[in-house]
Design an enzyme around this catalytic site. Structure first.
Site, PDB file in Angstrom:
ATOM      1  N   LYS A 164      10.312  -4.358  -2.195  1.00  0.00           N
ATOM      2  CA  LYS A 164       9.957  -2.958  -1.977  1.00  0.00           C
ATOM      3  C   LYS A 164      11.162  -2.075  -2.277  1.00  0.00           C
ATOM      4  O   LYS A 164      12.267  -2.607  -2.282  1.00  0.00           O
ATOM      5  CB  LYS A 164       9.449  -2.746  -0.549  1.00  0.00           C
ATOM      6  CG  LYS A 164      10.532  -2.874   0.531  1.00  0.00           C
ATOM      7  CD  LYS A 164       9.989  -2.519   1.875  1.00  0.00           C
ATOM      8  CE  LYS A 164      10.246  -1.070   2.217  1.00  0.00           C
ATOM      9  NZ  LYS A 164      11.431  -0.828   3.055  1.00  0.00           N
ATOM     10  N   ASP A 193       6.697  -8.137   1.346  1.00  0.00           N
ATOM     11  CA  ASP A 193       6.899  -7.258   2.496  1.00  0.00           C
ATOM     12  C   ASP A 193       7.359  -8.190   3.600  1.00  0.00           C
ATOM     13  O   ASP A 193       6.581  -9.022   4.073  1.00  0.00           O
ATOM     14  CB  ASP A 193       5.585  -6.579   2.889  1.00  0.00           C
ATOM     15  CG  ASP A 193       5.796  -5.604   4.037  1.00  0.00           C
ATOM     16  OD1 ASP A 193       6.316  -6.029   5.085  1.00  0.00           O
ATOM     17  OD2 ASP A 193       5.468  -4.417   3.886  1.00  0.00           O
ATOM     18  N   HIS A 194       8.616  -8.088   3.997  1.00  0.00           N
ATOM     19  CA  HIS A 194       9.149  -9.147   4.855  1.00  0.00           C
ATOM     20  C   HIS A 194       8.454  -9.206   6.219  1.00  0.00           C
ATOM     21  O   HIS A 194       8.504 -10.217   6.889  1.00  0.00           O
ATOM     22  CB  HIS A 194      10.669  -9.054   4.980  1.00  0.00           C
ATOM     23  CG  HIS A 194      11.162  -7.979   5.893  1.00  0.00           C
ATOM     24  ND1 HIS A 194      11.183  -6.662   5.544  1.00  0.00           N
ATOM     25  CD2 HIS A 194      11.640  -8.032   7.155  1.00  0.00           C
ATOM     26  CE1 HIS A 194      11.669  -5.959   6.552  1.00  0.00           C
ATOM     27  NE2 HIS A 194      11.946  -6.760   7.543  1.00  0.00           N
ATOM     28  N   HIS A 256       5.183  -1.749   6.066  1.00  0.00           N
ATOM     29  CA  HIS A 256       5.172  -2.611   7.261  1.00  0.00           C
ATOM     30  C   HIS A 256       4.074  -2.211   8.260  1.00  0.00           C
ATOM     31  O   HIS A 256       3.317  -3.044   8.732  1.00  0.00           O
ATOM     32  CB  HIS A 256       6.521  -2.568   7.974  1.00  0.00           C
ATOM     33  CG  HIS A 256       7.694  -2.857   7.076  1.00  0.00           C
ATOM     34  ND1 HIS A 256       7.627  -3.758   6.045  1.00  0.00           N
ATOM     35  CD2 HIS A 256       8.966  -2.380   7.067  1.00  0.00           C
ATOM     36  CE1 HIS A 256       8.809  -3.814   5.430  1.00  0.00           C
ATOM     37  NE2 HIS A 256       9.630  -2.981   6.022  1.00  0.00           N
TER      38      HIS A 256
HETATM   39  C1  BG6 Z   1      13.181  -2.437   5.827  1.00  0.00           C
HETATM   40  C2  BG6 Z   1      13.544  -0.980   5.836  1.00  0.00           C
HETATM   41  O1  BG6 Z   1      12.099  -2.671   4.972  1.00  0.00           O
HETATM   42  O2  BG6 Z   1      12.819  -2.822   7.146  1.00  0.00           O
HETATM   43  C3  BG6 Z   1      14.683  -0.715   6.803  1.00  0.00           C
HETATM   44  O3  BG6 Z   1      13.945  -0.593   4.526  1.00  0.00           O
HETATM   45  C4  BG6 Z   1      14.343  -1.240   8.167  1.00  0.00           C
HETATM   46  O4  BG6 Z   1      14.990   0.661   6.859  1.00  0.00           O
HETATM   47  C5  BG6 Z   1      13.866  -2.684   8.091  1.00  0.00           C
HETATM   48  O5  BG6 Z   1      15.515  -1.165   8.952  1.00  0.00           O
HETATM   49  C6  BG6 Z   1      13.338  -3.161   9.412  1.00  0.00           C
HETATM   50  O6  BG6 Z   1      13.146  -4.531   9.342  1.00  0.00           O
HETATM   51  P1  BG6 Z   1      13.220  -5.428  10.643  1.00  0.00           P
HETATM   52  O7  BG6 Z   1      12.866  -6.800  10.162  1.00  0.00           O
HETATM   53  O8  BG6 Z   1      14.625  -5.322  11.174  1.00  0.00           O
HETATM   54  O9  BG6 Z   1      12.225  -4.862  11.583  1.00  0.00           O
END
Ligand code: BG6
Length: 507
Positions: A164, A193-194, A256
């Site tokens: 992304k 999308d992690h 997300h």
């Molecule tokens: C990323 C965003 O996709 O997700 C970041 O670009 C955000 O801004 C992050 O901090 C949050 O990921 P996680 O896994 O820490 O909730």
């Protein structure tokens, strides 16, 4: 614990070469290399496997190995010290310098890949991971096709993993889909999308559909409303260049939060197959009641963190961060109400909020059931309603708030939390999302990746909100370390509800 039932593809993928475009970047260092190293140590990557780093910097094989060494030392859960697995892992690594949009350089990469696959005596199976600036994604895909590195498979195969942001609005996302699909078939494209790799996100479907108690209740008859909170304690953290152009709506909501919402709200799929699941997610996104641009300013709360305090330390405001324009109107917080116009959810509000520099890091989906009827114990309407919290992170788990009688001779009733925590229950570490997603991409399983129509449906909903809000004057500020502006509380309190999170003991 009794024997587990496997629900998705398992096992080690066949031999392949992973090519990381943007190999000298931050994501490679912080996430990709540690995830690959863990998979390698656990025997989940094939013996005949190679990693090729590709970037513009002049690193050379040794320079890239040094970067990998450091990345493992700094970011891996288990560093393996100097053991055999670390030495063997390092020997899988090579580096190729080149530009992303230059046919000659990509042709040189193709030559190198051919040499590597002959040396390892493996088929030309390639996983291209595009961790580059977004404007480079289309040129790389086009160049790969030009030098015939886009073979569809199944033997040999080539696949694209795309990080992304996927576009910055509906039009650019559609254009990007079109360009990618000219060179690669949809089943070769893995839009990452992690959040979908997180253990508790995957557990959402199991919780809903492997337990017969929930499905009959999962509708507007029994559920009053749903809350989705994704709060971070971090600020913009040196990413102002990107974040100034994005803001919370593009950075968190379009991807997300839309995944969390669609997984929580979707109909049971006809099969546990990638497309069957994604079909149902897309239907939810298409059923979201549009928030027209002209209404966005009234219905959507956007704000920026101002100076404040976090964990006893003073924290800068967003406008004081390096690289942020002093008159920036980029939002670091957003809250709004989404309505899903289908039979299951008609009339049930979904309240969503996400923000940076909140007091705690927590991502949680709260399913708030209707109150018990106003008779018997609830005659005066005083009993809190039942509440199911799906804790995505941290302290991953599920908790249900029930009412119980306090022991004794009086008739006192109080809320009680039935709390399931992964760490307590399984005594096993949870894999990082990137481990799961890299493995699935190598196995060719697209379930946890975003399909073209899914990404477009999410943009179709979020884009008008952005259009309606962007550039419309200064934003309200909330002190760093607080739960956002007063308007976000009013959004839900005006409808007789309040933001709620389950207070779970630390595991
Ligand atoms: C990323 C965003 O996709 O997700 C970041 O670009 C955000 O801004 C992050 O901090 C949050 O990921 P996680 O896994 O820490 O909730």
């Amino acid at each position: 614990m009794s024997e587990a039932i496997q629900i998705t593809a398992t096992g080690t993928p066949g031999p392949f070469v992973l090519v990381i475009f943007g190999a000298s970047g931050d994501l490679t260092r912080r996430k990709l290399i540690p995830a690959l190293f863990h998979l390698y140590r656990e025997g989940l990557l094939p013996e005949n496997f190679a990693i090729v780093g590709y970037a513009r910097s002049e690193l050379g094989d040794e320079g890239f190995r040094e970067l990998i060494y450091q990345s493992i030392a700094e970011h891996a859960r288990e560093t393996g010290d100097e053991d055999e697995s670390r030495r063997r892992f390092n020997s899988t690594v090579r580096y190729q310098q080149g530009r992303y949009d230059d046919e000659r350089d990509i042709r040189r990469l193709a030559g190198r890949l051919q040499a590597i696959t002959s040396e390892l005596n493996i088929p030309a199976n390639y996983l291209f991971y595009l961790s580059t600036p977004p404007e480079m994604i289309a040129p790389i895909a086009e160049q790969l096709a030009r030098v015939q590195l886009n073979h569809r498979g199944p033997n040999p195969w080539s696949r694209l993993v795309v990080e992304k942001p996927f576009g910055r609005d509906l039009t650019s996302a559609k254009e990007l889909n079109q360009i990618l699909q000219q060179s690669f078939a949809e089943e070769q494209i893995f839009r990452i999308d992690h959040y979908l790799g997180k253990e508790t996100v995957q557990n959402l479907l199991v919780l809903r559909l492997a337990n017969s108690v929930f499905e009959p209740l999962w509708n507007n008859r029994y559920i009053d409303h749903v809350q989705i909170t994704a709060a971070e304690t971090l600020g913009v953290e040196g990413r102002a260049g990107y974040y100034e152009q994005a803001g919370a709506l593009r950075d968190m909501v379009q991807n997300h939060l839309m995944h969390l919402l669609s997984l929580a709200a979707m109909e049971p799929p006809v099969a546990l197959m990638a497309d069957a699941i994604r079909d149902e997610k897309v239907k939810v996104l298409r059923s979201l009641r549009p928030i027209p641009a002209r209404c966005a300013m009234n219905g959507v709360v956007r704000a920026q963190y101002g100076p404040g305090e976090q964990k006893g330390q003073s924290a800068k405001g967003y406008l004081q961060e390096d690289g942020v324009a002093t008159d920036s109107t980029t939002e670091t917080f957003v809250a709004f109400k989404a309505m899903i116009d289908n039979w299951r959810w008609a009339g049930v509000p979904f309240y969503l909020r996400t923000g940076k520099r909140m007091p705690v890091r927590i991502t949680e989906i709260g399913i708030h059931f209707r109150s018990a009827p106003q008779v018997l114990f609830n005659a005066k309407g005083e009993l809190p309603a039942n509440f199911l919290a799906i804790r995505i992170q941290p302290n991953e788990g599920i908790a249900m708030q029930l009412q119980v009688k306090r022991p004794g001779l009086t008739q006192a009733i109080e809320p009680f939390l039935m709390d399931f925590g992964y760490a307590d229950a399984f005594k096993q570490r949870l894999s990082d999302a990137y481990e799961r997603l890299l493995l699935d991409a190598a196995r060719g399983d697209t379930t946890l990746f975003t399909r073209a129509d899914e990404v477009e449906a999410a943009w179709a909903y979020v884009d008008p909100i952005i259009q309606g809000c962007e550039g419309k004057g200064t934003l309200p500020q909330y002190p760093a370390g607080s739960w956002g502006p007063r308007e976000a509380d009013a959004l839900i309190e005006d409808e007789g509800r309040r933001w709620q999170l389950i207070k779970r003991k630390k595991q």
